[in-house]
Design an enzyme around this catalytic site. Structure first.
Site, PDB file in Angstrom:
ATOM      1  N   ASP A  62       0.836  -1.205   0.000  1.00 41.74           N
ATOM      2  CA  ASP A  62       0.000   0.000   0.000  1.00 41.74           C
ATOM      3  C   ASP A  62       0.867   1.250   0.000  1.00 41.74           C
ATOM      4  O   ASP A  62       0.541   2.249  -0.653  1.00 41.74           O
ATOM      5  CB  ASP A  62      -0.930  -0.002   1.213  1.00 41.74           C
ATOM      6  CG  ASP A  62      -1.939   1.127   1.173  1.00 41.74           C
ATOM      7  OD1 ASP A  62      -2.787   1.128   0.254  1.00 41.74           O
ATOM      8  OD2 ASP A  62      -1.864   2.019   2.038  1.00 41.74           O
ATOM      9  N   PHE A 165       7.571 -14.272 -50.237  1.00 39.94           N
ATOM     10  CA  PHE A 165       8.228 -15.326 -49.466  1.00 39.94           C
ATOM     11  C   PHE A 165       8.417 -16.544 -50.361  1.00 39.94           C
ATOM     12  O   PHE A 165       7.458 -17.254 -50.677  1.00 39.94           O
ATOM     13  CB  PHE A 165       7.409 -15.693 -48.226  1.00 39.94           C
ATOM     14  CG  PHE A 165       8.142 -16.578 -47.255  1.00 39.94           C
ATOM     15  CD1 PHE A 165       9.396 -16.216 -46.771  1.00 39.94           C
ATOM     16  CD2 PHE A 165       7.597 -17.776 -46.833  1.00 39.94           C
ATOM     17  CE1 PHE A 165      10.084 -17.028 -45.878  1.00 39.94           C
ATOM     18  CE2 PHE A 165       8.279 -18.596 -45.938  1.00 39.94           C
ATOM     19  CZ  PHE A 165       9.526 -18.217 -45.473  1.00 39.94           C
ATOM     20  N   GLN A 231      11.761 -11.883 -41.422  1.00 40.43           N
ATOM     21  CA  GLN A 231      13.093 -11.846 -40.808  1.00 40.43           C
ATOM     22  C   GLN A 231      13.943 -10.721 -41.377  1.00 40.43           C
ATOM     23  O   GLN A 231      14.611  -9.986 -40.639  1.00 40.43           O
ATOM     24  CB  GLN A 231      13.804 -13.193 -41.013  1.00 40.43           C
ATOM     25  CG  GLN A 231      13.238 -14.338 -40.189  1.00 40.43           C
ATOM     26  CD  GLN A 231      12.115 -15.084 -40.888  1.00 40.43           C
ATOM     27  OE1 GLN A 231      11.405 -14.536 -41.731  1.00 40.43           O
ATOM     28  NE2 GLN A 231      11.951 -16.358 -40.531  1.00 40.43           N
ATOM     29  N   ASN A 257       3.319 -13.175 -37.509  1.00 38.95           N
ATOM     30  CA  ASN A 257       2.881 -13.017 -38.897  1.00 38.95           C
ATOM     31  C   ASN A 257       1.386 -13.286 -38.970  1.00 38.95           C
ATOM     32  O   ASN A 257       0.947 -14.432 -38.880  1.00 38.95           O
ATOM     33  CB  ASN A 257       3.660 -13.979 -39.793  1.00 38.95           C
ATOM     34  CG  ASN A 257       3.599 -13.579 -41.246  1.00 38.95           C
ATOM     35  OD1 ASN A 257       2.829 -12.701 -41.624  1.00 38.95           O
ATOM     36  ND2 ASN A 257       4.408 -14.214 -42.069  1.00 38.95           N
ATOM     37  N   HIS A 259      -1.787 -13.876 -40.780  1.00 42.37           N
ATOM     38  CA  HIS A 259      -2.023 -14.385 -42.124  1.00 42.37           C
ATOM     39  C   HIS A 259      -3.390 -13.963 -42.664  1.00 42.37           C
ATOM     40  O   HIS A 259      -4.400 -14.018 -41.966  1.00 42.37           O
ATOM     41  CB  HIS A 259      -1.921 -15.913 -42.132  1.00 42.37           C
ATOM     42  CG  HIS A 259      -0.585 -16.426 -41.704  1.00 42.37           C
ATOM     43  ND1 HIS A 259       0.551 -16.235 -42.452  1.00 42.37           N
ATOM     44  CD2 HIS A 259      -0.198 -17.122 -40.609  1.00 42.37           C
ATOM     45  CE1 HIS A 259       1.579 -16.802 -41.841  1.00 42.37           C
ATOM     46  NE2 HIS A 259       1.152 -17.331 -40.711  1.00 42.37           N
TER      47      HIS A 259
END
Length: 302
Positions: A62, A165, A231, A257, A259
């Protein structure tokens, strides 16, 4: 009862968590506000409170809460969370000689000044996002050393192109198709670490400028990088932060990531694939999680 001779208290830390406050600064006709959630924890010669039921060494939780509120009233730095956190830790070490270290974590919630007819309103604000600024300050009596780690969290970003990718490792377990154009979305969690340093050295750092700079580097790089992978984009952000802010020793990112997958409309004789892909399903899970810490190399000592 167990035999205490076979055990020892390895660590002990306690205090107050989830102390919520809104600090309003009234500056003539203009007001500004900062909303925080604060955790204040203590370590020191407190072992007997655990092992001997000796409460004489306990600075109550407290008291910790009251200290946060009182110092928020007195301080002109509540919006500068690294500085306010150090005000709290310094006070605890000065006030309680048996406390060896104080640890503060602060979450700064977002309030942005409203625009009315294109002009900033003097006292009205909007929460225009759930992203938060954070800091964690560890202050040690021994050597008067301070470790500061600050952060940006829950910043949700998305871009509809400029991300690919492909060329990844494939084996009999791989089903993911290669893509040369995809949606890239993530909820940014970034932390950066200073020191350890003396309070005098840390006082020279413009912490709000670092917060603003990290956010700008993150969003600008996210938007403009022709991303070969999460990355690669993450690493570029880290390099830019370390180049711009010499006081930062290391930078950590966690980028889930998020999606978005194309919805199959072939049953309706509608092509929603390839260059015609325009309707997506936001897939809640599972999601990729990409993390990394980039640190400065230690300079060789002559």
């Amino acid at each position: 009862m167990s035999n205490d001779s076979n055990v020892y208290l390895k660590t002990a830390r306690y205090g107050k968590d989830l102390v919520r406050l809104l600090r309003v600064y009234k500056e003539g006709s203009t007001q500004r506000c900062t909303e925080l959630t604060v955790r204040l924890l203590l370590e020191g010669d407190i072992e007997t409170s655990y092992t001997k039921a000796d409460n004489s060494v306990v600075v109550t939780t407290d008291t910790c809460k009251n200290t946060v509120n009182i110092l928020a009233k007195r301080s002109q730095n509540v919006d500068n969370i690294e500085v306010f956190a150090q005000e709290l830790t310094s006070h605890m070490l000065k006030q309680y000689k048996h406390i060896s270290s104080a640890h503060v974590k602060i979450i700064k919630h977002k309030w942005t000044r409203l625009l009315v007819d294109g002009k900033p309103h003097p006292h009205s604000f909007v929460r225009d996002g759930e992203d938060i600024s954070t800091t964690e300050v560890d202050h040690y009596r021994l050597g008067n050393k301070v470790q500061v780690k600050s952060g940006l969290d829950k910043l949700l970003v998305l871009k509809t192109t400029g991300s690919a990718f492909h060329g990844f490792y494939r084996d009999e377990y791989t089903t993911l198709p290669e893509v040369w154009d995809r949606i890239f979305s993530t909820a940014v969690n970034c932390t950066w670490t200073f020191g350890p340093s003396s309070p005098e050295a840390l006082a020279k750092i413009d912490f709000p400028a670092v917060h603003a700079g990290v956010r700008k580097i993150t969003t600008d790089t996210f938007a403009t990088d022709d991303s070969a992978s999460v990355q690669a984009t993450l690493y570029l952000m880290q390099k830019l932060i370390l180049a711009q802010f010499p006081a930062v020793q290391e930078v950590y990112y966690a980028l889930p990531n998020k999606h978005y997958v194309g919805i199959d409309l072939s049953k309706f004789n509608i092509d929603n694939t390839g260059k015609n892909l325009e309707v997506y399903y936001p897939q809640p899970d599972p999601s990729g999680l990409i993390t990394a810490t980039l640190a400065r190399k230690q300079q060789a000592k002559l």
